[in-house]
Design an enzyme around this catalytic site. Structure first.
Site: not given
Ligand code: HAX
Length: 437
Positions: A319, A328, A272, A242, A374
């Site tokens: 994250h 948070r 996000h 964002s 979240d």
């Molecule tokens: N559940 C299952 N698998 C997950 C995961 C989760 N909560 N978080 C990461 N992974 C997976 C990824 O999908 C990725 O898989 P692939 O290698 O198969 O693509 C692997 O673990 C490595 O990911 P990472 O490097 O640890 O995480 P990223 O930096 O790529 O992504 C995210 C960070 C926040 C997007 C991710 O942890 C996620 O999808 N979390 C769940 C959604 C979520 O809670 N989002 C909110 C984040 C906070 C925020 O911005 N709030 O607004």
């Protein structure tokens, strides 16, 4: 000119000069090497943005202008000594880098009440033209764009303006926009969930207290919750989706409404801000499918494993930067333990916290198995009676405006240029690492 603008000139002009000087004298100096993995994983760790409002440490979490969340709760002005700090104070801190006095906070509260009166009627017509079941983020973002007819930046730009002055009408637009979005958010909430039974702004309340009031919650407890909520969601450095989207679009000198709207489109993504709503869906689906309101640790474990097996993420965990439990998350859990210790949803969140990280670790690929903001925010809102999940990301957006729009004012005080990173095709990257098929 108000005294905050005057102060911004005093602080901002020397900083803008410094940015120019650094660029001129050290523009060729290499500050970081970028590896292929960073490019292929969303530019993680690539330092490419100048942001002064907050800084995110992977282990400690966020600091706003150097202050951690516990420090903010102690140092920022409050209405009641045992209450939560007012987001007006955090806005002042992020904008000026200085801790506000009570008078500063009162000045901003008053400004925002006055400016909130200026929402043009067509904004409500635009919202009302959308179906009520359009997601609240669609309604919110449409309203933000509709408000851009009021952009002072656009008018000043067309009239002809010196580059050095861009920040001035940006600041005016930012103040207008921040003052008006709680009114819009509450309007959408009452439209969708309370049969269009709208509640007027109360000129005697603060910004977050008014958000609660206009949504229909007048207890001191909910006001306190809203103050906490809008402070902790306000900013998370410059690279999150964002903030970065707001900055990127703003770098084309798009007005604050266009820029903020871009940021909100990013916030609406499930990875996000929409994660706060999805956490609630995940929890309720789990309870529904298991057929109990309070699943055991073993049942949560099995459901989480099932989620991973289906190739889905567990929302609220992980994250891109953090490598420990998000402070948070912790502050919301502490708040809940203090004020609503018996809330069943919070107890369930606590139980999920005990189980999910080890499952994510055992899956073997996640870099951070710990909860983010979240994982609990929806359960907290819900425990206070705000049970309508689809509004949660809008509430996040109201708070996030404070940070990303302050960043926009600073982008223009610094005089930052249009953003234009270089892209290359796959063959180019293969050639860089001498890859042979
Ligand atoms: N559940 C299952 N698998 C997950 C995961 C989760 N909560 N978080 C990461 N992974 C997976 C990824 O999908 C990725 O898989 P692939 O290698 O198969 O693509 C692997 O673990 C490595 O990911 P990472 O490097 O640890 O995480 P990223 O930096 O790529 O992504 C995210 C960070 C926040 C997007 C991710 O942890 C996620 O999808 N979390 C769940 C959604 C979520 O809670 N989002 C909110 C984040 C906070 C925020 O911005 N709030 O607004």
């Amino acid at each position: 000119m108000d005294y905050i603008k005057q102060r911004l000139i005093e602080i901002g002009r020397p900083k803008a000069e410094l940015v120019r000087k650094l660029n001129k004298e050290y523009g060729d100096k290499k500050i970081q090497e970028v590896n292929l993995g960073q490019v292929m994983t969303g530019m993680k760790g690539v330092v490419s943005l100048l942001t002064c409002t907050s800084k995110l440490d992977p282990d400690e979490g966020i600091r706003f202008r150097g202050y951690s969340i516990p420090e903010l709760r102690e140092k920022l002005p409050k209405i009641n000594p045992d209450g939560e700090p007012l987001p007006e104070g955090l806005f002042f801190l992020m904008l000026t880098g200085e801790l506000p006095t009570k008078d500063d906070v009162n000045f901003i509260s008053h400004q925002w009440i006055q400016r909130a009166q200026g929402i043009p009627p067509h904004v409500y017509d635009v919202i009302n033209a959308l179906p009520k079941d359009a997601h609240p983020m669609i309604q919110f973002n449409t309203a933000i764009l509709a408000m851009s007819t009021e952009s002072q930046f656009r008018k000043a730009y067309l009239a002809g303006m010196d580059k050095k002055d861009y920040w001035g009408p940006t600041y005016e637009g930012v103040m207008d926009l921040i003052s008006r979005i709680p009114v819009i958010a509450a309007y959408i909430y009452r439209r969708v969930f309370y049969n269009e039974d709208y509640i007027d702004i109360n000129p005697n309340l603060d910004w977050a207290g008014n958000l609660a009031h206009m949504m229909g919650y007048d207890s001191e407890e909910v006001r306190r919750l809203m103050r906490l909520y809008t402070v902790i969601h306000a900013d998370h450095e410059g690279g999150n989706v964002s903030a970065h989207a707001t900055h990127l679009v703003g770098s084309a000198l798009s007005n604050p409404y266009y820029s903020f709207s871009a940021g909100m489109n990013g916030l609406a993504g499930p990875l996000h801000g929409m994660a706060n709503q999805n956490v609630m869906h995940w929890i309720s689906k789990m309870c529904r499918e298991i057929g109990v309101e309070n699943p055991s640790e073993q049942q949560i474990r099995e459901y989480a494993l099932e989620t991973l097996k289906k190739g889905q993420v567990i929302p609220g965990y992980g994250h891109a930067v953090l490598r420990k439990t998000d402070p948070r998350f912790s502050v919301q859990l502490d708040f809940a333990r203090k004020y609503i210790p018996d809330a069943p949803l919070i107890q369930l969140v606590d139980k999920i916290y005990k189980v999910v990280p080890e499952i994510l670790v055992s899956a073997g690929k996640i870099k951070n198995p710990w909860p983010n903001v979240d994982a609990i925010s929806g359960s907290l809102l819900s425990s206070y009676g705000i049970t309508e999940f689809p509004i949660y990301t809008v509430l996040f957006g109201v708070s996030r405006a404070l940070g990303v729009l302050t960043q926009l004012v600073w982008d223009r005080l610094y005089g930052l240029p249009i953003e234009r990173p270089k892209s290359q095709n796959l063959e180019w990257f293969m050639s860089q690492v001498n890859y042979q098929e």
